[in-house]
Design a protein around this motif. Sequence first.
Motif, short mmCIF file in Angstrom:
data_model
loop_
_atom_site.label_atom_id
_atom_site.label_comp_id
_atom_site.label_asym_id
_atom_site.label_seq_id
_atom_site.Cartn_x
_atom_site.Cartn_y
_atom_site.Cartn_z
N MET A 96 67.96 -44.93 17.44
CA MET A 96 66.59 -44.43 17.41
C MET A 96 66.60 -42.92 17.15
SD MET A 96 63.62 -44.52 20.31
CE MET A 96 63.73 -46.27 20.54
N LEU B 139 68.94 -54.14 19.78
CA LEU B 139 68.09 -55.06 20.52
C LEU B 139 68.60 -56.50 20.44
CD1 LEU B 139 64.46 -53.74 19.90
CD2 LEU B 139 65.96 -53.40 21.85
N VAL B 140 69.25 -56.83 19.34
CA VAL B 140 69.89 -58.16 19.25
C VAL B 140 71.01 -58.26 20.27
CG1 VAL B 140 71.29 -59.63 17.74
CG2 VAL B 140 69.21 -58.57 16.85
N ASN C 60 67.49 -44.68 12.39
CA ASN C 60 68.04 -45.78 11.62
C ASN C 60 67.47 -47.08 12.19
OD1 ASN C 60 69.61 -47.81 10.50
ND2 ASN C 60 71.46 -46.55 10.47
N PRO C 61 66.43 -47.64 11.55
CA PRO C 61 65.79 -48.83 12.11
C PRO C 61 66.71 -50.05 12.17
CG PRO C 61 64.45 -47.89 10.34
CD PRO C 61 65.74 -47.14 10.37
N LEU C 62 67.58 -50.20 11.20
CA LEU C 62 68.47 -51.36 11.20
C LEU C 62 69.40 -51.34 12.41
CD1 LEU C 62 69.36 -53.89 9.67
CD2 LEU C 62 71.00 -52.48 8.45
N PHE D 158 68.80 -49.78 15.22
CA PHE D 158 67.95 -49.98 16.39
C PHE D 158 67.75 -51.46 16.67
CE2 PHE D 158 63.63 -50.87 17.90
CZ PHE D 158 63.68 -50.27 19.14
N TRP D 159 67.39 -52.22 15.64
CA TRP D 159 67.16 -53.66 15.82
C TRP D 159 68.46 -54.40 16.13
CZ3 TRP D 159 62.66 -55.06 17.17
CH2 TRP D 159 61.54 -54.37 16.73
N ALA D 160 69.56 -53.92 15.58
CA ALA D 160 70.85 -54.54 15.90
C ALA D 160 71.17 -54.35 17.39
CB ALA D 160 71.95 -53.93 15.05
N SER E 246 70.75 -49.10 20.68
CA SER E 246 69.39 -48.90 20.18
C SER E 246 68.94 -47.46 20.37
CB SER E 246 68.42 -49.82 20.91
OG SER E 246 68.60 -51.14 20.50
#
Length: 83
Positions: free
Chosen positions: A30, A42-43, A34-36, A38-40, A26
């Motif tokens: 960040m 956090l997953v 690249n938001p995708l 970043f969320w990956a 993440s």
Amino acid sequence: MAGTSHGHTPAAWTGVIIAFIGFSISGAFMVLANPLGFWAGLVVVAIGGVVGMAMKAAGMGAPKAAHHDLAEVIAANRLATKV
């Protein structure tokens, strides 16, 4: 705290390592904006928590301490102070 095995179990180490990798992913994405990604990351952090809890449920975590009845604790303390 040094006398306990707080966090010194395979379940704790595995969960924390996976979560650390997720935080690293993440953080890198960040910086790359690249938001995708970043969320990956956090997953992956959430997966680390799930893996740690699953390993604890499978018996690889610290055993729970047995709780004594409050009346027993009070009686033992009174006996110890009288002696």
